[in-house]
Design a protein around this motif. Structure first.
Motif, mmCIF file in Angstrom:
data_model
loop_
_atom_site.group_PDB
_atom_site.id
_atom_site.type_symbol
_atom_site.label_atom_id
_atom_site.label_comp_id
_atom_site.label_asym_id
_atom_site.label_seq_id
_atom_site.Cartn_x
_atom_site.Cartn_y
_atom_site.Cartn_z
ATOM 1 N N ALA A 1 0.861 -1.175 0.000
ATOM 2 C CA ALA A 1 0.000 0.000 0.000
ATOM 3 C C ALA A 1 0.897 1.224 0.000
ATOM 4 N N TYR A 2 0.692 2.102 -0.942
ATOM 5 C CA TYR A 2 1.509 3.303 -1.093
ATOM 6 C C TYR A 2 0.686 4.522 -0.717
ATOM 7 N N PHE A 3 1.229 5.365 0.151
ATOM 8 C CA PHE A 3 0.562 6.583 0.578
ATOM 9 C C PHE A 3 1.272 7.792 -0.025
ATOM 10 N N PRO A 4 0.649 8.490 -0.962
ATOM 11 C CA PRO A 4 1.223 9.747 -1.429
ATOM 12 C C PRO A 4 1.249 10.778 -0.303
ATOM 13 N N ALA A 5 1.985 11.854 -0.512
ATOM 14 C CA ALA A 5 2.061 12.911 0.491
ATOM 15 C C ALA A 5 0.664 13.439 0.804
ATOM 16 N N GLY A 6 0.449 13.799 2.075
ATOM 17 C CA GLY A 6 -0.839 14.336 2.488
ATOM 18 C C GLY A 6 -1.204 13.844 3.870
ATOM 19 N N THR A 7 -2.356 14.288 4.370
ATOM 20 C CA THR A 7 -2.877 13.870 5.670
ATOM 21 C C THR A 7 -4.129 13.038 5.451
ATOM 22 N N TYR A 8 -4.172 11.884 6.096
ATOM 23 C CA TYR A 8 -5.272 10.934 5.926
ATOM 24 C C TYR A 8 -6.015 10.829 7.247
ATOM 25 N N LEU A 9 -7.264 11.266 7.267
ATOM 26 C CA LEU A 9 -8.081 11.260 8.479
ATOM 27 C C LEU A 9 -8.804 9.919 8.588
ATOM 28 N N ILE A 10 -8.640 9.245 9.741
ATOM 29 C CA ILE A 10 -9.313 7.962 9.946
ATOM 30 C C ILE A 10 -10.156 8.027 11.213
ATOM 31 N N LYS A 11 -11.166 7.163 11.293
ATOM 32 C CA LYS A 11 -12.005 7.104 12.490
ATOM 33 C C LYS A 11 -12.036 5.707 13.100
ATOM 34 N N VAL A 33 4.018 1.800 2.668
ATOM 35 C CA VAL A 33 5.118 2.723 2.400
ATOM 36 C C VAL A 33 4.585 4.106 2.057
ATOM 37 N N GLY A 34 5.222 5.127 2.638
ATOM 38 C CA GLY A 34 4.859 6.502 2.342
ATOM 39 C C GLY A 34 5.783 7.116 1.307
ATOM 40 N N SER A 35 5.278 8.095 0.602
ATOM 41 C CA SER A 35 6.041 8.805 -0.412
ATOM 42 C C SER A 35 7.277 9.474 0.188
ATOM 43 N N THR A 36 8.349 9.493 -0.572
ATOM 44 C CA THR A 36 9.563 10.216 -0.174
ATOM 45 C C THR A 36 9.710 11.513 -0.956
ATOM 46 N N LEU A 37 8.709 11.870 -1.755
ATOM 47 C CA LEU A 37 8.740 13.132 -2.484
ATOM 48 C C LEU A 37 8.406 14.277 -1.538
ATOM 49 N N ARG A 89 7.027 1.810 6.417
ATOM 50 C CA ARG A 89 8.124 2.750 6.172
ATOM 51 C C ARG A 89 7.609 4.107 5.720
ATOM 52 N N GLY A 90 8.126 5.156 6.362
ATOM 53 C CA GLY A 90 7.939 6.512 5.859
ATOM 54 C C GLY A 90 6.553 7.084 6.019
ATOM 55 N N ILE A 91 5.867 6.752 7.121
ATOM 56 C CA ILE A 91 4.535 7.309 7.399
ATOM 57 C C ILE A 91 4.501 7.750 8.857
ATOM 58 N N ASP A 92 3.888 8.903 9.115
ATOM 59 C CA ASP A 92 3.718 9.394 10.480
ATOM 60 C C ASP A 92 2.275 9.186 10.933
ATOM 61 N N PHE A 93 2.097 9.122 12.265
ATOM 62 C CA PHE A 93 0.788 8.873 12.859
ATOM 63 C C PHE A 93 0.534 9.890 13.961
ATOM 64 N N ASP A 94 -0.716 10.310 14.098
ATOM 65 C CA ASP A 94 -1.092 11.244 15.156
ATOM 66 C C ASP A 94 -2.348 10.709 15.848
ATOM 67 N N CYS A 95 -2.192 10.340 17.134
ATOM 68 C CA CYS A 95 -3.312 9.789 17.906
ATOM 69 C C CYS A 95 -4.337 10.845 18.301
ATOM 70 N N ASN A 96 -4.002 12.111 18.117
ATOM 71 C CA ASN A 96 -4.947 13.220 18.300
ATOM 72 C C ASN A 96 -5.591 13.224 19.691
ATOM 73 N N SER A 97 -4.794 12.897 20.727
ATOM 74 C CA SER A 97 -5.217 12.969 22.132
ATOM 75 C C SER A 97 -6.339 12.001 22.493
ATOM 76 N N ASN A 98 -6.553 10.955 21.705
ATOM 77 C CA ASN A 98 -7.500 9.904 22.088
ATOM 78 C C ASN A 98 -6.831 9.018 23.142
ATOM 79 N N ALA A 99 -7.385 8.992 24.352
ATOM 80 C CA ALA A 99 -6.692 8.428 25.521
ATOM 81 C C ALA A 99 -6.334 6.951 25.389
ATOM 82 N N GLY A 100 -7.124 6.165 24.672
ATOM 83 C CA GLY A 100 -6.860 4.740 24.545
ATOM 84 C C GLY A 100 -6.204 4.361 23.231
ATOM 85 N N ALA A 101 -5.696 5.338 22.511
ATOM 86 C CA ALA A 101 -5.132 5.068 21.191
ATOM 87 C C ALA A 101 -3.683 4.600 21.271
#
Length: 198
Positions: A1-11, A33-37, A89-101
């Protein structure tokens, strides 16, 4: 699975679930894998107050790399010791202050790897739950906040090696490890939160 640059909102949890067939190592190797561009890595962001991510007694991952035994034909029996050659590889994650994440669940076997990943776990449970086991490991990982930066407790990790780890501002411990062989960290920075008694 390839992720181009950007922010991906999940629930809910993104699930990457290979299967072990007839007790043989899985042949369904997964690479996420995330984009290196450009200068900013792709980011997966959990929505605020996401359903199921608020319970610290039952932490829930944003991304779950989990291998299963197909004997029962159901996703009920984890077979972590056969999850070979999985890659994040090459992807960041943000738990967005969800206490059990938890940012990433990655309780995998030999020759798997997590590379160039940052998890923002401020106000959350943990960055990584589980690590790739022996013969490979994690490289250049970073966790900001959380109760734990890396938590391998209960996962049966064996021989994990982390080369390059920055774990900052965890409220309980930067690392909680249990395994029948030591966890090896090479080149790391731990920083406790202001006022910490750790």
């Amino acid at each position: 699975a390839y992720f181009p640059a950007g922010t991906y909102l999940i629930k809910s949890t993104l699930k990457a679930h290979p299967w072990t067939v007839k007790n043989e190592p899985t042949v369904n190797h997964l690479a996420i894998v995330g984009s290196t561009l450009g200068t900013v890595r792709p980011k997966i962001l959990l929505t605020p107050n996401a359903s199921g991510f608020g319970n610290t007694n039952s932490p829930k991952p944003m991304l779950e790399l989990k291998n299963f035994d197909d004997t029962a034909g159901l996703e009920t029996s984890e077979k972590a010791n056969s999850g070979f050659y999985q890659m994040l590889r090459g992807i960041d994650f943000d738990c967005n202050s969800n206490a059990g994440a938890v940012g990433v669940y990655f309780n995998q076997a030999q020759d798997s790897s997590a590379e160039n990943v940052k998890i923002t776990a401020t106000g959350a449970w943990a960055g990584f739950k589980g690590l790739p086991s022996r013969a490979w490991g994690a490289v250049n990982i970073e966790v900001e906040g959380g109760q734990y930066g890396i938590d391998t407790d209960g996962g049966g990790n064996a021989g994990s090696v982390v080369a390059g780890a920055v774990l900052r501002n965890q409220t309980v411990s930067a690392v909680r490890h249990s395994g029948f062989v030591p966890l090896v960290l090479v080149g790391f920075e731990f920083a406790t939160p202001p006022g910490s008694t750790q």
